[in-house]
Write an enzyme that holds these catalytic residues in place. Structure first.
Site, PDB file in Angstrom:
ATOM      1  N   ASP A 288     -46.668 -17.792 -31.646  1.00 54.90           N
ATOM      2  CA  ASP A 288     -46.734 -17.790 -32.951  1.00 54.90           C
ATOM      3  C   ASP A 288     -46.844 -19.698 -33.064  1.00 54.90           C
ATOM      4  O   ASP A 288     -47.377 -20.363 -32.347  1.00 54.90           O
ATOM      5  CB  ASP A 288     -45.084 -17.881 -33.410  1.00 54.90           C
ATOM      6  CG  ASP A 288     -45.579 -17.116 -35.087  1.00 54.90           C
ATOM      7  OD1 ASP A 288     -44.338 -16.164 -35.351  1.00 54.90           O
ATOM      8  OD2 ASP A 288     -45.867 -17.317 -35.745  1.00 54.90           O
TER       9      ASP A 288
HETATM   10  C1  GLC Z   1     -45.739 -16.930 -38.513  1.00 56.15           C
HETATM   11  C2  GLC Z   1     -44.995 -16.220 -38.174  1.00 56.15           C
HETATM   12  C3  GLC Z   1     -45.805 -14.922 -37.623  1.00 56.15           C
HETATM   13  C4  GLC Z   1     -47.302 -14.907 -37.983  1.00 56.15           C
HETATM   14  C5  GLC Z   1     -48.311 -16.408 -38.312  1.00 56.15           C
HETATM   15  C6  GLC Z   1     -49.188 -16.798 -38.988  1.00 56.15           C
HETATM   16  O1  GLC Z   1     -44.797 -17.929 -38.659  1.00 56.15           O
HETATM   17  O2  GLC Z   1     -43.611 -15.870 -37.398  1.00 56.15           O
HETATM   18  O3  GLC Z   1     -45.873 -13.668 -37.802  1.00 56.15           O
HETATM   19  O4  GLC Z   1     -48.486 -14.009 -37.713  1.00 56.15           O
HETATM   20  O5  GLC Z   1     -46.822 -17.456 -38.034  1.00 56.15           O
HETATM   21  O6  GLC Z   1     -49.410 -16.956 -39.703  1.00 56.15           O
END
Ligand code: GLC
Length: 740
Positions: A288
């Site tokens: 993430d």
């Molecule tokens: C965010 C979220 C995730 C998302 C990623 C890219 O922090 O936790 O669900 O896909 O970053 O935006």
């Protein structure tokens, strides 16, 4: 040619050889071909190019790429971007990778297309309320086609986190509290985004997230610690990811949360032992956003170097935004802290998915087709239908709903009635609020020309001002019926949007009370993204409709339901508590040694209020009525590896056609570990005409009846089981059988 016996023998022999040893199917041939291509390419790559494939970097808000992306792709040291989108922009950047770099490895364009790209569908929690996975599959398929048209080839969806705590803002993004329902929707969404072959035009790579147990955040506070037994992890939180893997998902995203002391983005038990060792997942895991870097904040690593080591060795293949792999990979390799094999395997997984995606053969998108694929009338119609199927009728005393389209006057009241942003939900990709049909607009389009529709906002979604109450009360006084729209703002749900209260924000409940005090029939419509606590309304307002954040076509769908063109058939995928103090409150709980009993003190309940939910899991009404009867089991006993058929009659005893969701639950009454009082193990949404009866059948087998025992073995134990079938987790008829 004369057919001699010798020739006949040769022909028959040859035929049998071919039949007995068929040439490898095209699928397995293709797989071998991909592996060969992966290994051939890997063998040519420098260490810098290998580490580059493990890097994903962020684009700019409007989808623009950065000059740095051009430089890195030219050098062949960037694997993916997120947020870069638009056919022209992605083609420009892709040409750098494919035509100017040494090995011409295409860039992988990813974006959060959670429930729609430009045509926004109901939030995933709403679609789960349809209890019809085909609704979610279709939405995901349409979202994929729109995203594909803009050059995207990867979405960071479906979010498959089980959530039992409505304080957690991201409950809005998943399928609620139940593992069986959540697994069905995980499968459906993966198939919607990817199809059976995600190299096909209009299909994109999916990403099951957030691996794993992110939704179990203590206090419902986003990014907070999760800590649980391995049994609970395996029985509640892992199965939807397993379902996604079984459906062929190409990627997973590792989560932010600490999991039993080993953060999910540095956890070899979940990322390697289970995901690779047990499930044989051969796609790749992306972290993430900065979650590899955050291993330092967690305290799993003391510095960037150690965080990179932890992430790589645990099994996080691609690093989203933070750059620790690229900054420390060579050193880690030299020190022997990370092996060449580990780095090569991470690169291999990413290249494998890029080959399967057809990215090498088709790296570009047709710019001419972009606009004609987006926000089409057909896509809007699909969003409207999905929203109508997702709504849950919570209360409807005295047939208050549906309304008559020729009603003479209506007061439409509340800050959510004409808010074009809230229906889009937290993740709304490139959805534009100017596209949204609000409830007010939908109602105006639905009623007769003679109907007088008055709108009064009454108050804001948040804040203490009641200065708009008088106007709203007057509007109600002059109308036949008052429709009050209340709920949450777009920013009050989703990531980093945990709430310590579930009450309607601001002065919305006071506004509802003021309207109700006029004595006019008052209907509450909720536009929200999590279970709310609305006790006063449930006790006083004759009709309540849970419309959720219903997407671009929300207003038309709400009008379809309010005026009876659509008979609501949704059911709650998550328990609605009476007070936030009851949380976590979920239906598939253990029985305890002292289950709550009214009027008896010494058992598991509160001294200051009920222990029961406001509305239970699986609850939802209809404009018609249904009767579930004649529960039959195919045998009184089965073997542990046997199967049991369960059937019931479902009759529409009302005056109009409608959908019922028939739900099947079990209970393992006594086992070597305590088991939930109910577990959903089957559901079917069926449509019945007035008076029509259907026989609905389910089959139970070992994969429904088993659990992980003290030795962490999945077992079906002998003993009594209860079977419950009904229209909610509480409104059931039951029978028993025995596993012998
Ligand atoms: C965010 C979220 C995730 C998302 C990623 C890219 O922090 O936790 O669900 O896909 O970053 O935006």
């Amino acid at each position: 040619m004369k057919l001699t016996s010798a020739r006949l023998f040769v022909f028959v022999f040859a035929l049998s050889v071919v039949l007995l040893f068929p040439s490898p199917s095209s699928e397995s041939k293709q797989a071998t071909n991909v592996e060969a291509r992966v290994n051939a390419l890997l063998a040519k790559m420098t260490l810098e190019e290998k580490l580059g494939q493990l890097q994903q970097l962020d684009g700019e808000g409007e989808g623009n790429y950065r000059p740095e992306h051009v430089e890195l792709l030219k050098k062949g040291v960037l694997g993916s971007t997120l947020n870069v989108r638009g056919a022209k922009k992605t083609n420009e950047l892709q040409r750098v990778a494919v035509e100017q770099s040494r090995l011409k490895i295409p860039n992988l364009f990813g974006y959060d297309v959670i429930h729609g790209y430009r045509t926004i569908f109901p939030i995933p929690l709403a679609e789960a309320s349809s209890w019809d996975p085909s609704v979610a599959e279709r939405s995901a398929s349409i979202a994929a086609s729109e995203a594909y048209a803009t050059g995207l080839r990867w979405t960071f969806a479906p979010m498959v986190d089980i959530a039992r705590d409505p304080r957690w803002g991201r409950i809005t993004e998943g399928a609620g509290e139940d593992t069986f329902l959540g697994s069905a929707f995980a499968r459906a969404r993966v198939l919607g985004f990817q199809g059976r072959d995600y190299s096909a035009p209009g299909k994109i790579l999916a990403c099951a997230k957030h691996y794993v147990a992110y939704g179990a955040a203590e206090g419902g506070r986003d990014y907070n610690t999760t800590d649980m037994s391995e049994q609970r992890l395996r029985e509640v939180y892992l199965p939807p990811f397993h379902a996604a893997v079984d459906a062929g998902v190409g990627t997973l995203m590792s989560a932010f949360n600490d999991l039993n002391g080993v953060p999910a983005s540095g956890n070899p038990f979940t990322l390697t032992k289970i995901l690779r060792g047990e499930w044989k997942f051969d796609g790749f895991v992306v972290s993430d956003y900065n979650s590899v870097l955050e291993l330092i904040s967690h305290g799993l690593a003391g510095n960037n170097h150690d965080a990179a080591e932890a992430g790589l060795n645990a099994g996080v293949d691609m690093e989203m935004v933070s750059r620790l792999y690229n900054e420390n990979g060579a050193t880690l390799l030299k020190e022997g802290k990370v092996s060449q094999a580990t780095i090569d395997e991470a690169v291999r997984r990413i290249l494998r998915i890029k080959f399967r995606l057809g990215l090498f053969e088709h790296p570009y998108v047709d710019e001419a087709a972009e606009n004609s694929s987006i926000l089409t009338a057909a896509n809007r119609a699909a969003a409207r239908e999905a929203s109508g199927k997702s709504m849950v009728l919570l209360k409807n005393d005295r047939g208050t709903l549906p309304l008559n389209k020729t009603i003479s006057s209506l007061a439409v009241i509340g800050p959510l009635a004409d808010d074009p942003r809230a229906p889009m939900g937290f993740w709304s990709a490139d959805g534009k609020d100017t596209d949204t049909v609000t409830a007010l607009a939908g109602i105006r389009a639905k009623v007769s020309p003679q109907t007088k529709v008055t709108y009064a906002k009454g108050c804001d979604i948040t804040g203490d001002s009641t200065s708009g109450f008088d106007e709203a009360v007057n509007a109600a006084r002059q109308a036949d019926i008052a429709l009050v729209f209340a709920g949450e703002a777009k920013e009050m749900v989703g990531e980093a949007a945990s709430r310590s209260s579930l009450d309607l924000p601001g002065k919305q409940m006071d506004l509802l009370k003021a309207i109700h005090a006029t004595g006019k029939p008052t209907i509450l419509v909720l536009i929200n993204g999590r279970p709310p606590t609305i006790g006063w309304a449930v006790d006083n307002v004759p009709a309540i409709l849970e419309a959720w954040m219903g997407g671009t076509e929300a207003g038309n769908a709400i009008a379809d339901v309010l005026f009876g063109d659509v008979n609501p058939g949704g059911k709650l995928p998550v328990t609605f508590p009476r007070t936030v103090g009851q949380v976590p409150l979920y239906y598939n709980h253990m029985n305890t040694g002292r289950p709550p009993v009214a009027d008896v003190r010494w058992n598991s309940k509160y001294i200051d209020g009920p222990w029961t939910p406001q509305f239970p899991f699986g609850f939802g009404l209809s404009y018609t009525q249904f009767k579930i009867s004649d529960l039959q089991l195919s045998a009184p006993t089965i073997r542990p590896d046997g199967r049991l058929n369960v059937s019931v009659n479902v009759q529409n005893t009302g005056q109009r056609a409608g959908d019922e969701v028939v739900q099947l639950y079990i209970r393992d009454v006594a086992a070597s570990m305590t088991r939930p009082v109910k577990e959903l193990k089957g559901f079917k949404r069926i449509t019945l005409k007035p008076g029509e009866t259907q026989r609905v059948e389910f089959t139970l087998g070992p994969d429904h009846l088993g659990f992980y025992n003290r030795e962490m073995k999945y077992v079906v134990e002998p003993g009594e089981f209860k079977v419950f079938v009904g229209s909610s987790s509480e409104d059931v008829i039951e029978k028993s059988f025995v596993v012998r």
